[in-house]
Write a protein that holds these residues in place. Structure first.
Motif, short mmCIF file in Angstrom:
data_model
loop_
_atom_site.label_atom_id
_atom_site.label_comp_id
_atom_site.label_asym_id
_atom_site.label_seq_id
_atom_site.Cartn_x
_atom_site.Cartn_y
_atom_site.Cartn_z
N UNK A 36 0.84 -1.23 -0.31
CA UNK A 36 0.18 -0.23 -0.39
C UNK A 36 0.85 1.41 -0.26
N UNK A 37 0.85 2.33 -0.46
CA UNK A 37 0.63 3.60 -0.66
C UNK A 37 0.25 4.60 0.68
N UNK A 38 0.34 5.30 1.43
CA UNK A 38 2.03 5.19 1.33
C UNK A 38 2.95 4.14 2.79
N UNK A 39 3.73 3.38 2.26
CA UNK A 39 4.09 2.68 2.79
C UNK A 39 4.01 2.55 4.68
N UNK A 40 2.98 2.27 5.33
CA UNK A 40 3.22 2.34 6.86
C UNK A 40 2.96 1.27 7.74
N UNK A 41 3.34 1.33 9.20
CA UNK A 41 3.82 0.15 10.26
C UNK A 41 2.93 1.15 11.79
N UNK A 56 6.44 6.52 5.27
CA UNK A 56 6.81 6.31 4.46
C UNK A 56 5.85 7.72 4.12
N UNK A 57 7.44 8.86 3.43
CA UNK A 57 7.06 10.32 2.16
C UNK A 57 7.01 9.91 1.16
N UNK A 66 8.45 9.46 9.00
CA UNK A 66 7.90 9.94 10.24
C UNK A 66 7.29 9.67 10.77
N UNK A 67 7.73 9.32 12.28
CA UNK A 67 7.77 8.91 13.62
C UNK A 67 6.90 9.39 14.28
N UNK A 68 5.31 9.11 14.31
CA UNK A 68 4.48 9.54 15.40
C UNK A 68 4.11 8.80 16.95
N UNK A 69 3.93 9.41 18.02
CA UNK A 69 3.67 8.32 19.37
C UNK A 69 2.89 8.59 19.58
N UNK A 79 17.00 10.48 3.96
CA UNK A 79 18.37 9.92 3.85
C UNK A 79 19.24 11.76 2.79
N UNK A 80 20.23 11.46 2.81
CA UNK A 80 21.08 12.18 2.82
C UNK A 80 21.33 11.72 1.14
N UNK A 81 22.50 13.14 0.55
CA UNK A 81 23.55 12.83 -0.48
C UNK A 81 23.71 12.89 -0.10
#
Length: 167
Positions: A36-41, A56-57, A66-69, A79-81
């Protein structure tokens, strides 16, 4: 200090696993959104109430999670370049991660005080992690952080294997 254990099933297509306590009783249930989009847990407690969400954006140049509690965003992993090696950063207000979080051996601090520690268990079938929670009010955040990092690693591994097939 409370100890929790996360053990993922190696060939689980539905992306479900549990977090157990020292007596091997289920404490949290983790369920991923397969295909599924977006990927979520989703992370749920014993009663089935949702206590954390990792997303996941979807449309981003570089991967971002992004992590929500309890309904509040507590951290972002992005991720950086980099040309040689994947470089990720964890942005969180008041939360710092020290150690090798890519190899799942790290300590978590909040405002300078240690709140927990994560170590990877070796010689197990599937990924297994021991989560030691020093500050119990940070328990859900610790579990969400471990699941999020593992999700980022799986996403990176999937991208690397796709790239190897296309070359």
């Amino acid at each position: 200090m409370k100890q929790l254990y996360i053990k993922q099933k190696v060939f689980s297509l539905n992306e479900k696993f549990t977090v157990k306590d020292q007596q091997e009783k289920d404490v949290y249930f983790v369920e991923g959104s397969f295909m599924r989009i977006p990927k979520t847990f989703f992370i749920k407690n014993r009663e089935g109430g949702e206590v954390a969400l990792i997303t996941k954006k979807t449309f981003s140049f570089l991967p971002k999670f992004f992590v929500e509690v309890n309904g509040q965003e507590i951290l972002t992993i992005k991720k950086g370049i980099s040309f040689l090696k994947a470089r990720y950063t964890i942005d969180a207000a008041g939360i710092e991660v020290h150690g090798n979080w890519w190899d799942m051996n790290f300590q978590v601090y909040r405002h300078g005080d240690i709140v927990g520690e994560v170590t990877k268990e070796w010689f197990t079938w599937g990924d297994s992690y021991k989560v030691q929670v020093v500050n119990e009010e940070m328990e859900t955040s610790m579990i969400a952080l471990v699941v999020a990092i593992d999700c980022v690693k799986a996403d990176e591994d999937g991208a690397a294997s796709t790239a190897s097939f296309t070359n």
